[in-house]
Structure formats: structure tokens, C-alpha cells
Design a protein around this motif. Structure first.
Motif: not given
Length: 152
Positions: A12-13, A18-20
Motif C-alpha cells: 500500500s502506498t 500520508i507521511g509525505f
């Protein structure tokens, strides 16, 4: 290792996106807050310079300054007159209304007036770990010099 036929790599990307996005939001918040602090300091710099000039000008005026002649050095400045002139200047320019909580520290060192202004800053965005009540300061100074070339 060999890949088996029909087996695809899956993952899953979404956590990466979300982190970026969180990192990008923190960077934007930092830049916006730093810009607000910089602009406030620039405004206070101009105000401190103007207040110091006014304090030096009016602090060096009066019969006590000229009673013994101008002499050849910088003019002495009356600390109480300079302080009063700075306070009046800040009130006349509306600085106390524009910057609620503004504090002015005036010091006179013989020939020089120093004005330090400190104002609270309301940050547009809050970066985690930033101070809860930040303030910005600026300093200006002025000296009244005798123009030796203009004297007879």
C-alpha cells in the motif's frame, strides 16, 4: 530470489502518501510562521529606529544642552527626555494599538539612545514544539552628531 509466475508484489502506498503529506504540512507551517516572525521583526526594526531617532533628537534639545556651548563632540542626551520622547513617538504612531503588549526599553549611554522593542507574536499556524507565547524583538540606536563642516 526468483519470482514465481503469477505472483505480484503488493503493498500500500497510502502510508507513504500520508507521511509525505504530514512532512509537507509541517514544512509549510514552519515557513508561514517564520515569515510572520520575520515580517513582524522588520516592522519593529523600522519602529525602533524611528523611536531612537526621535529620542535622540528631543533628548538632546533644551537649554541645558546648549548652555555651555556645543563643543566638538556628540551631544549629550537627557535620559528622561529621551525616554519620554520614545514613549510619545510610539503612542503617536499607533504602535501600541498595532502591537498589543508592546514593550519598549530605552537606555541612554551619554551620547547614544538605544531602543529595544519587544512584541508578542501570534503565529498563523502552530508547529508542534514551538513556544506557546513567542515574542519578537528589534533594536535601534541613534546619536546626535555635530556637523563640523557646517560650523563657522
Amino acid at each position: 530470489m526468483r519470482r514465481r509466475e503469477g505472483h505480484r508484489e503488493r503493498g500500500s502506498t497510502i502510508p507513504l502518501i500520508i507521511g509525505f503529506a504530514l512532512v509537507l504540512a509541517l514544512v509549510v507551517a514552519f515557513v508561514v510562521d517564520a515569515s510572520a516572525a520575520y515580517l513582524r521583526r522588520q516592522a519593529l526594526d523600522g519602529l525602533a529606529d524611528g523611536a531612537a531617532l526621535r529620542g535622540a533628537d528631543l533628548g538632546a534639545a533644551g537649554t541645558w544642552v546648549y548652555g555651555g556651548g556645543l563643543g566638538t563632540t556628540d551631544l549629550d542626551i537627557a535620559a528622561d527626555e529621551a525616554s519620554r520622547a520614545v514613549t510619545d513617538y510610539l503612542a503617536a504612531t499607533g504602535a501600541y494599538d498595532r502591537y498589543p503588549g508592546l514593550r519598549a526599553e530605552v537606555s541612554v549611554d551619554g551620547h547614544q539612545v538605544r531602543v529595544r522593542l519587544i512584541a508578542p507574536l501570534r503565529l498563523p499556524l502552530r508547529v508542534p514544539g514551538s513556544p506557546s507565547r513567542p515574542s519578537v524583538g528589534a533594536e535601534g540606536s541613534a546619536v546626535v552628531r555635530i556637523d563640523q563642516e557646517a560650523r563657522p
